[in-house]
Design a protein around this motif. Sequence first.
Motif, mmCIF file in Angstrom:
data_model
loop_
_atom_site.group_PDB
_atom_site.id
_atom_site.type_symbol
_atom_site.label_atom_id
_atom_site.label_comp_id
_atom_site.label_asym_id
_atom_site.label_seq_id
_atom_site.Cartn_x
_atom_site.Cartn_y
_atom_site.Cartn_z
ATOM 1 N N ARG A 94 0.801 -1.216 0.000
ATOM 2 C CA ARG A 94 0.000 0.000 0.000
ATOM 3 C C ARG A 94 0.840 1.275 0.000
ATOM 4 N NH1 ARG A 94 -4.291 1.019 4.786
ATOM 5 N NH2 ARG A 94 -2.384 1.440 5.927
ATOM 6 N N SER A 111 -2.027 -0.998 -4.008
ATOM 7 C CA SER A 111 -3.184 -0.166 -3.681
ATOM 8 C C SER A 111 -2.687 1.200 -3.229
ATOM 9 C CB SER A 111 -4.036 -0.803 -2.589
ATOM 10 O OG SER A 111 -3.437 -0.634 -1.344
ATOM 11 N N ILE A 112 -3.552 2.164 -3.367
ATOM 12 C CA ILE A 112 -3.157 3.537 -3.028
ATOM 13 C C ILE A 112 -4.274 4.207 -2.248
ATOM 14 C CG2 ILE A 112 -3.988 4.581 -5.183
ATOM 15 C CD1 ILE A 112 -1.397 6.310 -5.090
ATOM 16 N N GLN A 113 -3.854 5.064 -1.337
ATOM 17 C CA GLN A 113 -4.823 5.850 -0.570
ATOM 18 C C GLN A 113 -4.320 7.287 -0.565
ATOM 19 O OE1 GLN A 113 -5.314 4.515 3.460
ATOM 20 N NE2 GLN A 113 -6.750 6.133 3.936
ATOM 21 N N ILE A 114 -5.122 8.185 -1.067
ATOM 22 C CA ILE A 114 -4.729 9.596 -1.102
ATOM 23 C C ILE A 114 -5.718 10.383 -0.269
ATOM 24 C CG2 ILE A 114 -4.267 11.591 -2.569
ATOM 25 C CD1 ILE A 114 -3.728 9.689 -4.872
ATOM 26 N N GLU A 115 -5.194 11.147 0.666
ATOM 27 C CA GLU A 115 -6.072 11.960 1.510
ATOM 28 C C GLU A 115 -6.295 13.323 0.865
ATOM 29 O OE1 GLU A 115 -4.689 12.242 5.506
ATOM 30 O OE2 GLU A 115 -5.110 10.136 5.928
ATOM 31 N N VAL A 120 -0.331 16.393 -5.818
ATOM 32 C CA VAL A 120 0.293 15.441 -6.741
ATOM 33 C C VAL A 120 0.639 16.202 -8.012
ATOM 34 C CG1 VAL A 120 0.028 13.270 -7.983
ATOM 35 C CG2 VAL A 120 -1.052 13.558 -5.766
ATOM 36 N N GLY A 122 1.804 15.565 -10.986
ATOM 37 C CA GLY A 122 2.013 14.771 -12.201
ATOM 38 C C GLY A 122 2.671 13.448 -11.938
ATOM 39 N N GLY A 123 2.644 12.620 -12.943
ATOM 40 C CA GLY A 123 3.194 11.275 -12.805
ATOM 41 C C GLY A 123 2.177 10.258 -13.272
ATOM 42 N N MET A 124 2.704 9.132 -13.736
ATOM 43 C CA MET A 124 1.860 8.051 -14.221
ATOM 44 C C MET A 124 1.526 7.115 -13.059
ATOM 45 S SD MET A 124 0.442 6.603 -16.826
ATOM 46 C CE MET A 124 -0.313 5.013 -17.127
ATOM 47 N N PHE A 125 0.264 6.920 -12.810
ATOM 48 C CA PHE A 125 -0.163 6.038 -11.731
ATOM 49 C C PHE A 125 -0.682 4.734 -12.322
ATOM 50 C CE2 PHE A 125 -0.461 8.365 -7.610
ATOM 51 C CZ PHE A 125 0.223 9.486 -8.022
ATOM 52 N N GLN A 126 -0.239 3.638 -11.778
ATOM 53 C CA GLN A 126 -0.751 2.330 -12.184
ATOM 54 C C GLN A 126 -1.080 1.544 -10.914
ATOM 55 O OE1 GLN A 126 1.457 0.513 -15.299
ATOM 56 N NE2 GLN A 126 0.089 -1.241 -15.419
ATOM 57 N N VAL A 127 -2.358 1.561 -10.575
ATOM 58 C CA VAL A 127 -2.808 0.937 -9.325
ATOM 59 C C VAL A 127 -4.084 0.127 -9.606
ATOM 60 C CG1 VAL A 127 -3.514 1.359 -6.958
ATOM 61 C CG2 VAL A 127 -1.929 2.931 -8.071
ATOM 62 N N PRO A 128 -4.120 -1.161 -9.390
ATOM 63 C CA PRO A 128 -3.016 -2.016 -8.968
ATOM 64 C C PRO A 128 -2.103 -2.366 -10.140
ATOM 65 C CG PRO A 128 -5.022 -3.302 -9.212
ATOM 66 C CD PRO A 128 -5.383 -1.898 -9.523
#
Lengths: 141, 140
Positions: A94, A111-115, A120, A122-128
């Motif tokens: 996580r 997995s990701i949790q953003i409050e 953020v 920029g950036g490429m997110f790959q979740v899951p």
Amino acid sequence: MSRKQAEPRLVQCYLCRHRFDISRKAMTVSCPACHKPLLVQDVIVKTLQAVKKLQTCGTLTVQKKGRVIADLVEAHGGINVSGTLHAKVVNGSRVRILRTANWKGDCNASSIQIESGATVEGGMFQVPDRSLGVEDLIETA
Amino acid sequence: MADSTPTVIGPDTTIKGELTFNSKARLLGTVEGQITAKGDFEVAEGANCKASIDASKVTIDGLVEGNVTATDRVELNAKAQLTGDLTASKLVVTEGASFVGHCRIGAASGNGHARSVETKPEARTETKAEPPKATAAAKK
């Protein structure tokens, strides 16, 4: 009297993705699959840490005043960011980006949790991320 | 009055094209195309949205394939599956959500609308407050 043995801890090698059990008190181990030395300690960043690679089998915690500037950050125990993290992040478990965090870079995680309140940039997110899954782990005899 | 009754697109509905909502909207069915909402837009669980979404607040529980832009905030709940780029002032991701795409959140999102929204007041006051103090002291 026999001393009660602590339960082993499951870690994942950040070099070959092999999973194996280690003692809870272990700080460094060698991976039984790739025979490379691994850091298994939890890392806490309180100030600036500018490095090429920051890799551990444990957890990475970037505190509120902590800054991590790196090419690659890999912490398969989990990542908690309250401060600044500028890096490409690869994580088998996580990722938590807390409200005071400043994130810049790619993120491959289970997995990701953003409050609310986190930044953020920029950036490429790959979740899951399927490439970090159990099916791709190197099986050893 | 318009805010209290959201527009609901039912689960057995499929729409292709450009949709514009002047108030709240809730998607339960399937949409392909482009969605623009002046109010909140919600993609419910089981809904399929193959469209770019532009709204003030976007809440996702279902499947979205397309870019999402929000002037206020985006919420990805545990069963959300988003494939596409995301631009917003605030983002809340619950553990279990799936997200593949580029992400720009906060004052640095580059979103024209987002710049006017205060996301991190403490950080902004610090940077804005310092230069006037220095100039005032220099004049004296």
